[in-house]
Design a protein around this motif. Structure first.
Motif, mmCIF file in Angstrom:
data_model
loop_
_atom_site.group_PDB
_atom_site.id
_atom_site.type_symbol
_atom_site.label_atom_id
_atom_site.label_comp_id
_atom_site.label_asym_id
_atom_site.label_seq_id
_atom_site.Cartn_x
_atom_site.Cartn_y
_atom_site.Cartn_z
ATOM 1 N N GLY A 79 0.784 -1.224 0.000
ATOM 2 C CA GLY A 79 0.000 0.000 0.000
ATOM 3 C C GLY A 79 0.818 1.278 0.000
ATOM 4 N N VAL A 80 1.924 1.316 0.732
ATOM 5 C CA VAL A 80 2.703 2.558 0.840
ATOM 6 C C VAL A 80 3.271 2.994 -0.512
ATOM 7 C CG1 VAL A 80 4.770 3.599 1.842
ATOM 8 C CG2 VAL A 80 3.198 2.300 3.289
ATOM 9 N N PRO A 81 3.963 2.119 -1.265
ATOM 10 C CA PRO A 81 4.458 2.573 -2.579
ATOM 11 C C PRO A 81 3.341 2.976 -3.530
ATOM 12 C CG PRO A 81 5.548 0.541 -1.908
ATOM 13 C CD PRO A 81 4.406 0.749 -0.972
ATOM 14 N N LEU A 82 2.216 2.231 -3.524
ATOM 15 C CA LEU A 82 1.092 2.592 -4.390
ATOM 16 C C LEU A 82 0.529 3.958 -4.019
ATOM 17 C CD1 LEU A 82 -0.909 -0.756 -4.761
ATOM 18 C CD2 LEU A 82 0.325 0.486 -6.549
ATOM 19 N N VAL A 213 10.704 16.119 1.252
ATOM 20 C CA VAL A 213 9.245 15.982 1.345
ATOM 21 C C VAL A 213 8.849 14.515 1.202
ATOM 22 C CG1 VAL A 213 7.041 16.715 0.361
ATOM 23 C CG2 VAL A 213 8.968 18.293 0.408
ATOM 24 N N MET A 214 9.493 13.805 0.297
ATOM 25 C CA MET A 214 9.194 12.383 0.099
ATOM 26 C C MET A 214 9.508 11.580 1.365
ATOM 27 S SD MET A 214 8.010 11.679 -3.010
ATOM 28 C CE MET A 214 8.544 10.033 -3.449
ATOM 29 N N LEU A 215 10.567 11.971 2.072
ATOM 30 C CA LEU A 215 10.903 11.285 3.321
ATOM 31 C C LEU A 215 9.794 11.463 4.341
ATOM 32 C CD1 LEU A 215 12.863 9.764 5.156
ATOM 33 C CD2 LEU A 215 13.903 11.982 5.732
ATOM 34 N N VAL A 216 9.313 12.703 4.495
ATOM 35 C CA VAL A 216 8.224 12.963 5.443
ATOM 36 C C VAL A 216 6.972 12.192 5.042
ATOM 37 C CG1 VAL A 216 6.689 14.753 6.348
ATOM 38 C CG2 VAL A 216 9.128 15.223 6.092
ATOM 39 N N ILE A 219 7.347 8.423 5.787
ATOM 40 C CA ILE A 219 7.262 8.105 7.221
ATOM 41 C C ILE A 219 5.810 8.205 7.701
ATOM 42 C CG2 ILE A 219 7.900 8.890 9.525
ATOM 43 C CD1 ILE A 219 10.636 9.652 8.403
ATOM 44 N N LEU A 220 5.129 9.268 7.316
ATOM 45 C CA LEU A 220 3.736 9.454 7.729
ATOM 46 C C LEU A 220 2.846 8.350 7.163
ATOM 47 C CD1 LEU A 220 3.288 13.328 7.330
ATOM 48 C CD2 LEU A 220 3.511 12.030 9.453
ATOM 49 N N THR A 221 3.058 8.018 5.894
ATOM 50 C CA THR A 221 2.224 6.986 5.258
ATOM 51 C C THR A 221 2.473 5.626 5.881
ATOM 52 O OG1 THR A 221 2.338 8.239 3.184
ATOM 53 C CG2 THR A 221 1.560 5.973 3.053
ATOM 54 N N MET A 222 3.743 5.306 6.100
ATOM 55 C CA MET A 222 4.064 4.016 6.703
ATOM 56 C C MET A 222 3.483 3.898 8.108
ATOM 57 S SD MET A 222 7.657 2.541 8.011
ATOM 58 C CE MET A 222 7.413 3.666 9.381
ATOM 59 N N ALA A 223 3.629 4.956 8.900
ATOM 60 C CA ALA A 223 3.086 4.938 10.258
ATOM 61 C C ALA A 223 1.571 4.784 10.240
ATOM 62 C CB ALA A 223 3.478 6.201 11.000
ATOM 63 N N GLY A 224 0.915 5.467 9.320
ATOM 64 C CA GLY A 224 -0.536 5.347 9.230
ATOM 65 C C GLY A 224 -0.980 3.975 8.772
ATOM 66 N N TYR A 225 -0.266 3.390 7.820
ATOM 67 C CA TYR A 225 -0.663 2.084 7.287
ATOM 68 C C TYR A 225 -0.378 0.959 8.286
ATOM 69 C CZ TYR A 225 -2.012 3.587 2.619
ATOM 70 O OH TYR A 225 -2.675 4.151 1.563
ATOM 71 N N PHE A 226 0.627 1.141 9.133
ATOM 72 C CA PHE A 226 0.865 0.135 10.172
ATOM 73 C C PHE A 226 -0.283 0.115 11.190
ATOM 74 C CE2 PHE A 226 5.364 -0.746 9.220
ATOM 75 C CZ PHE A 226 5.424 -2.070 9.605
ATOM 76 N N GLN A 227 -1.042 1.201 11.265
ATOM 77 C CA GLN A 227 -2.164 1.280 12.196
ATOM 78 C C GLN A 227 -3.474 0.872 11.519
ATOM 79 O OE1 GLN A 227 -1.948 4.930 14.775
ATOM 80 N NE2 GLN A 227 -0.140 5.367 13.537
ATOM 81 N N ALA A 277 11.827 1.353 14.862
ATOM 82 C CA ALA A 277 12.990 0.770 14.193
ATOM 83 C C ALA A 277 12.952 1.033 12.689
ATOM 84 C CB ALA A 277 13.044 -0.732 14.465
ATOM 85 N N ILE A 278 11.784 0.873 12.073
ATOM 86 C CA ILE A 278 11.674 1.099 10.632
ATOM 87 C C ILE A 278 11.889 2.568 10.300
ATOM 88 C CG2 ILE A 278 10.088 1.000 8.664
ATOM 89 C CD1 ILE A 278 8.875 -1.489 9.868
ATOM 90 N N THR A 279 11.400 3.472 11.142
ATOM 91 C CA THR A 279 11.610 4.896 10.919
ATOM 92 C C THR A 279 13.092 5.248 10.998
ATOM 93 O OG1 THR A 279 9.439 5.393 11.868
ATOM 94 C CG2 THR A 279 11.006 7.197 11.717
ATOM 95 N N LEU A 280 13.817 4.662 11.946
ATOM 96 C CA LEU A 280 15.253 4.903 12.034
ATOM 97 C C LEU A 280 15.967 4.421 10.779
ATOM 98 C CD1 LEU A 280 16.152 3.993 15.740
ATOM 99 C CD2 LEU A 280 15.996 6.256 14.704
ATOM 100 N N VAL A 281 15.561 3.260 10.267
ATOM 101 C CA VAL A 281 16.160 2.743 9.026
ATOM 102 C C VAL A 281 15.900 3.701 7.872
ATOM 103 C CG1 VAL A 281 16.056 0.887 7.329
ATOM 104 C CG2 VAL A 281 16.072 0.343 9.763
ATOM 105 N N GLN A 282 14.671 4.215 7.776
ATOM 106 C CA GLN A 282 14.355 5.176 6.724
ATOM 107 C C GLN A 282 15.225 6.424 6.829
ATOM 108 O OE1 GLN A 282 9.966 5.320 7.360
ATOM 109 N NE2 GLN A 282 9.866 5.045 5.151
#
Length: 292
Positions: A79-82, A213-216, A219-227, A277-282
């Motif tokens: 979902g995140v890349p799409l 901007v893509m980094l932000v 991170i926001l999209t990944m955090a939202g999709y994990f929830q 952990a994933i955010t730190l990797v990003q």
């Protein structure tokens, strides 16, 4: 010193509110995760026992948790890349000099974000209906047999991904559109003089300028999709065959269906550790790519 004291006086109400409504509940939840807090403890606090790391160890031995984590990772990876790609495409189209009615399309693309998730999820259930859904009707025009979107374990999560991407891409689009509008036109003019085509301009001008901007956004999209919770809760109730049970859905059932509140709290903190952990990797990867 007087200025510092005045500054602390001004920020004190905000800090007090954060401490009372955020940090204190987080600390209390962390303590709760080391107990067997359940419905019996609600009835009588004397039934509460400290169990140490037992909740976390039990969680790691629970098959359904690993199933939920796998489903959530599948949802995030797909979902995140799409979502980001669709958001970037829409932002590029709206920002194009050839685009007309930019305000109208910006509003239309952003409209799903502000709609009530439960309401549109119910509508999508009808759109995805095996016999009467418009999506299967449209696929039938191309000779494709009807798909049991929400009843087939192989298609249920992709269907939720499609819905979530449609629902959320407008938010990232607005952020990316703002980033695109900060890129100076002189950079594109210089690239044209050097003989760069549209693809080269996008690759060597647009993407590097949009990197922060893509980094932000990522991170926001990944955090939202994990929830992930509301979509499977409304559309599939975790089925079929537990194929759409997410980590938050698993936590919800443990906490509010079986009233294992201490155990459910441990799920929340494990999810927090994974996200952190994933955010730190990003962040590390973005720093490596940005270094010359």
């Amino acid at each position: 010193m007087k200025r510092e004291g005045a500054a602390w006086i001004f920020v004190a109400p905000a800090l007090a509110a954060l401490g009372l409504f955020f940090f204190l509940p987080v600390v209390a939840a962390l303590v709760l995760s080391f107990t067997d807090f359940d419905i019996y403890s609600l009835a009588d606090i004397r039934n509460l026992r400290f169990v140490g790391l037992d909740n976390y160890l039990t969680l790691l031995r629970t098959h359904l948790f690993w199933k939920a984590l796998g489903n959530t990772l599948y949802f995030v990876v797909l979902g995140v890349p799409l979502s980001i790609a669709l958001s970037l495409g829409a932002a590029l189209l709206i920002n194009s000099k050839l685009a007309r009615f930019k305000g109208l399309f910006r509003t239309l693309y952003f409209a799903p974000v502000v709609t009530t998730l439960v309401a549109v999820a119910v509508i999508w259930r009808y759109l995805l209906h095996t016999k009467y859904g418009l999506i299967n009707w449209g696929l039938g025009g191309f000779g494709i047999d009807p798909i049991d979107w929400l009843g087939d374990p192989h298609w249920a999560m992709p269907a939720i991904v499609i819905f979530a991407v449609w629902k959320n891409f407008g938010y990232n689009m607005i952020i990316l559109l703002a980033g695109l509008q900060t890129i100076p036109d002189e950079l594109y003019e210089a690239a044209k003089i050097d003989g760069a085509g549209r693809w080269a301009q996008f690759r060597h001008v647009t993407l590097p300028a949009l990197a922060p901007v893509m980094l932000v956004v990522s991170i926001l999209t990944m955090a939202g999709y994990f929830q992930l919770f509301a979509e499977p809760y409304v559309m599939t109730q975790g089925g079929p065959v537990e194929s759409t049970v997410s980590v938050l859905y698993f936590m919800f059932e443990q906490g509010f269906k079986w009233w294992n509140l201490g155990f459910a709290t441990s799920v929340a903190f494990v999810l927090f550790v994974i996200l952190f952990a994933i955010t730190l990797v990003q962040l590390k990867l973005s720093q490596r790519w940005s270094d010359p």
